[in-house]
Design a protein around this motif. Structure first.
Motif, short mmCIF file in Angstrom:
data_model
loop_
_atom_site.label_atom_id
_atom_site.label_comp_id
_atom_site.label_asym_id
_atom_site.label_seq_id
_atom_site.Cartn_x
_atom_site.Cartn_y
_atom_site.Cartn_z
N ILE A 582 1.25 -1.56 0.02
CA ILE A 582 0.06 0.12 0.14
C ILE A 582 1.15 0.94 0.10
CG2 ILE A 582 -0.98 1.29 1.05
CD1 ILE A 582 -3.02 -1.58 2.11
N LEU A 583 1.75 1.44 0.76
CA LEU A 583 3.15 2.17 1.09
C LEU A 583 3.35 2.27 -0.50
CD1 LEU A 583 4.21 2.02 4.13
CD2 LEU A 583 2.60 4.08 3.38
N LEU A 584 4.20 1.29 -1.03
CA LEU A 584 4.53 1.89 -2.65
C LEU A 584 3.01 2.35 -3.61
CD1 LEU A 584 6.60 -1.55 -2.50
CD2 LEU A 584 7.67 0.70 -2.42
N ALA A 585 2.65 1.99 -3.38
CA ALA A 585 1.17 2.59 -4.58
C ALA A 585 1.00 3.72 -4.25
CB ALA A 585 0.42 1.55 -3.83
N ARG A 586 1.22 4.18 -2.67
CA ARG A 586 1.68 5.75 -2.14
C ARG A 586 2.59 6.77 -2.24
NH1 ARG A 586 -2.60 7.02 2.16
NH2 ARG A 586 -3.26 8.36 1.68
N GLY A 587 3.49 5.89 -3.00
CA GLY A 587 4.93 6.72 -3.20
C GLY A 587 5.54 6.84 -2.42
N ALA A 592 7.63 2.18 2.66
CA ALA A 592 7.56 0.79 2.93
C ALA A 592 8.32 -0.65 2.63
CB ALA A 592 7.19 0.59 0.93
N LEU A 593 9.82 0.15 2.66
CA LEU A 593 10.61 -0.88 2.77
C LEU A 593 11.27 -1.20 4.44
CD1 LEU A 593 13.65 -2.02 1.19
CD2 LEU A 593 14.73 0.55 2.37
N ARG A 594 10.60 -0.17 5.40
CA ARG A 594 10.53 -0.43 6.65
C ARG A 594 9.89 -1.49 6.68
NH1 ARG A 594 10.30 5.29 9.22
NH2 ARG A 594 9.56 3.57 11.41
N TYR A 595 8.80 -1.65 6.77
CA TYR A 595 8.15 -3.20 7.06
C TYR A 595 8.12 -4.22 6.56
CZ TYR A 595 4.43 -0.11 8.68
OH TYR A 595 3.89 1.13 9.98
N LEU A 596 9.53 -4.31 4.89
CA LEU A 596 9.59 -5.06 4.67
C LEU A 596 10.72 -5.57 5.49
CD1 LEU A 596 9.37 -3.93 0.92
CD2 LEU A 596 8.35 -6.60 1.81
N GLU A 597 11.75 -4.71 5.35
CA GLU A 597 12.38 -5.24 7.09
C GLU A 597 12.30 -5.60 7.80
OE1 GLU A 597 14.83 -1.95 6.44
OE2 GLU A 597 15.74 -2.47 5.01
N LYS A 598 11.34 -5.74 8.02
CA LYS A 598 10.40 -6.15 9.63
C LYS A 598 10.56 -7.01 9.95
CE LYS A 598 7.17 -3.74 13.35
NZ LYS A 598 6.09 -4.11 13.21
N TYR A 599 9.96 -7.62 8.37
CA TYR A 599 8.79 -8.70 8.44
C TYR A 599 9.82 -9.90 8.54
CZ TYR A 599 7.21 -13.08 5.84
OH TYR A 599 6.74 -13.98 5.98
N GLN A 600 11.21 -9.23 7.41
CA GLN A 600 12.40 -10.35 7.02
C GLN A 600 12.94 -10.84 8.28
OE1 GLN A 600 14.30 -7.22 4.66
NE2 GLN A 600 15.85 -7.73 5.79
#
Length: 641
Positions: A582-587, A592-600
């Motif tokens: 969602i954050l990527l779509a909103r620019g 967005a990357l912080r959420y991805l890093e959190k999940y990894q």
């Protein structure tokens, strides 16, 4: 790799459905907007008779379209070419002082002559000659094309450092020079600088407006390569850890609760505290002791909350041991009882440590302690050591059905299907009426896409124990996937009647409705699930977020719903990943990357981690592009979507 592709591997059926419309629309648009390549005109066939037909043309006659004038022009070009060749040879001998003395326009024209001759040498694979000519052209007139052409020569000579240097010079003069970006990306890849290569390919693709399919293919290749390397490195170096609290609770709840008995109490031997309680005969005193034990456990971490990653620091663990010693709890049985209470409180990291102490101090319920430590070890992604604990547990208790079921699951994950089926058969020989066997064997069939057999296993599970909610849910989904849509819906209705207060039943029923594009009805079910959940079930909010995002086109509301889900379950893999999309779509690439890093950080397996890293690396490349080309940042919107 897209988020849709990632979740396809995770079998999040609802999410795939929600995304499909967007993806298919994009494919259709591509074919509608891409012009067809015109067909080459057919060459007329010549008959056999005409092939050998003699010509009537005289020796003085000329082919159609030629003249005396064109012949003269040809001779003039030859003369001119000779003059240019002589001039180029002269330019090759010029030194810097002579070149600087020439007018600007003369220097530019000379550089073009040298470049042309360099191109000719390159075409004949005379790379050293071409390099000399391009180098001299650069002395006459510094031009990014000359740098890029010389870089092409160096690339063919495998001199990749020089390729990068020349491309750097070209891009310093023209940052939008797509050919130089692609060539530098190729050189970076050859020198194992994969992230830099990915960033250059990404920039070239965006600047060129996705016209080069080869560049897009290179991006996909580099994403996989970078993600694989990083995943292997992370798995190798990181400390093994437990997954989210919700994940562990769901796994433990898939087995019936065990009745704990003293495994070493064959001669009527009793635990010391049980003897004290028997002698006292005081029920009130016994209740006070229970309350005091709970109070002691709660005081262990009074000022030390477990962080959102489910980690517990070493000081906290030491405090547990100190508290036990202060209360004269020094036996393995005391550690075992403490572990059991910690499990009930969902304090799983502490429970694992307490079970380990119970094993080290030789508790009476050693098989159960080994089973639980093995279970936590497995959930941390360490199957080999888990199997060691399970084997020890079976040596103490050969009829321990739950162990056979858990080993079967591990063997299936490892691809040892024959061993997995043998474990299930052994469990059935021991206790053919144990419901857990059939539920978990159904799960294995389900993941193997054998829905006929999965349905039978879930039905058997319900026959033996009709009070397990997830047996109804899995049966419904298996029937649905097996194209028995009516039966699947009917099973869900039965489940809803039997468990009217179950948030899970309403949520998964909503997913099935959404898969049928009955979005309004699906949203109603998600709302009911959200109302019923007791601050421990985030999925209804995630599903509502996806409907808002993909169907209603309301990313702001979708983001708010994802935030609500993450308040409930901060480590939720799907909530973190959907939020990033969602954050990527909103620019908002950085967040967005912080959420991805959190999940990894909590991904259990290398394959799971690689999937999320591909997505993260794509986001990171877009962030790099935005930093290098801020004036083109508006082009990132369509990419994120």
């Amino acid at each position: 790799m897209t988020v849709k592709d990632y979740f396809a591997k995770q079998d999040y059926k609802f999410y795939i459905t929600a995304s499909a419309t967007v993806v298919l629309a994009g494919v259709g648009l591509y074919y509608l907007m891409t012009p067809k390549t015109p067909k080459s005109p057919k060459t007329p066939k010549t008959s056999k008779t005409s092939k050998h037909k003699p010509t009537n043309r005289s020796k003085k006659s000329r082919p159609t379209g030629t003249s005396e004038t064109s012949s003269t022009a040809g001779r003039d070009r030859t003369v001119k070419n000779r003059e240019e060749e002589a001039e180029i040879e002269e330019f090759e001998k010029y030194n810097t002082e002579q070149i600087n003395a020439l007018p600007i326009e003369r220097r530019k024209s000379a550089s073009l002559l040298l470049k042309g001759r360099g191109n000719n040498a390159f075409g004949h694979r005379n790379y050293d000659t071409a390099i000399r000519l391009y180098t001299q052209a650069l002395v006459f007139n510094e031009d990014p094309i000359f740098y890029n052409n010389r870089a092409a020569c160096y690339y063919n000579k495998n001199e990749f450092d020089k390729v990068i240097e020349d491309c750097n010079n070209a891009l310093q003069m023209d940052p939008y020079y797509v050919k130089a970006l692609n060539r530098r990306a190729m050189a970076y890849e050859q020198t194992s600088c994969y992230e830099e290569s990915l960033h250059d390919y990404t920039a070239a693709c965006i600047i060129d407006e996705f016209k080069n399919e080869s560049t897009a293919t290179s991006i996909d290749r580099l994403l996989k390569k970078v993600a694989k390397i990083k995943a292997q490195e992370i798995i190798k170096n990181r400390i093994k850890r437990l997954p989210s609290t919700k994940f562990i609770s769901s796994y433990l709840d898939s087995f019936r609760k065990e009745t704990v008995k003293d495994e070493k109490d064959e001669k009527g031997e009793k635990d010391e505290k049980d003897e004290k309680d028997e002698k006292s005969g005081n029920d009130e005193h016994e209740e006070d002791k229970e309350n005091n034990e709970n109070k002691e456990i709660n005081e262990i971490n009074e000022n030390n909350e477990i962080n959102e990653n489910n980690e517990i620091n070493e000081n906290n663990e030491n405090k547990i041991n100190d508290e036990i010693e202060d209360s004269d709890k020094k036996t393995g049985n005391d550690f075992f009882k403490l572990a059991e209470k910690l499990v009930k409180q969902q304090r799983y990291q502490e429970a694992m440590k307490a079970y380990e102490d119970a094993i080290n101090f030789d508790c009476k319920n050693l098989a159960k302690a080994l089973n639980m430590r093995g279970t936590f070890t497995y959930l941390m992604g360490d199957s080999q050591n888990a199997l060691i604990d399970f084997q020890k547990a079976l040596e103490l208790k050969p009829d321990y059905v739950q162990i056979y079921v858990k080993r079967a699951t591990i063997y299936m994950e490892q691809g040892n299907k024959d061993d997995a089926w043998e474990e299930f058969e052994e469990a059935i020989k021991i206790n053919p009426t144990d419901p857990d066997i059939y539920y978990h064997r159904g799960q294995v069939y389900f993941l193997d896409n054998d829905f006929d057999k999965a349905v039978k296993e879930y039905q058997r599970r319900i026959e033996l124990d009709s009070d397990f909610i997830f047996a109804y849910i899995q049966l419904s989904i298996a029937q649905y996937k097996n194209n028995s849509i009516t039966e699947g819906m009917k099973t869900f209705q039965q489940g809803l009647q039997k468990f009217p207060k179950s948030a899970e039943m309403y949520n998964y029923y909503g997913e099935m409705l959404a898969d049928q594009k009955r979005f309004d009805e699906a949203m109603e079910q998600f709302d009911k699930a959200a109302d019923l959940q007791q601050e421990n079930f985030a999925l209804p909010f995630v599903n509502k977020a996806m409907l808002c995002f993909h169907v209603k086109g309301d990313p702001a509301q979708a983001e708010e719903l994802c935030r609500r889900a993450l308040e409930i379950e901060p480590e939720s893999d799907i909530a973190n990943t959907i939020m990033s999309e969602i954050l990527l779509a909103r620019g908002n690439l950085e967040l967005a990357l912080r959420y991805l890093e959190k999940y990894q950080e909590v991904a259990r397996t290398e394959a799971e981690l690689q999937g999320i890293l591909e997505y993260a690396e794509a986001a990171r490349s877009h962030i790099t592009f935005k930093e290098r080309y801020p004036q083109l940042a508006d082009r990132l919107g369509p990419i994120a979507r």
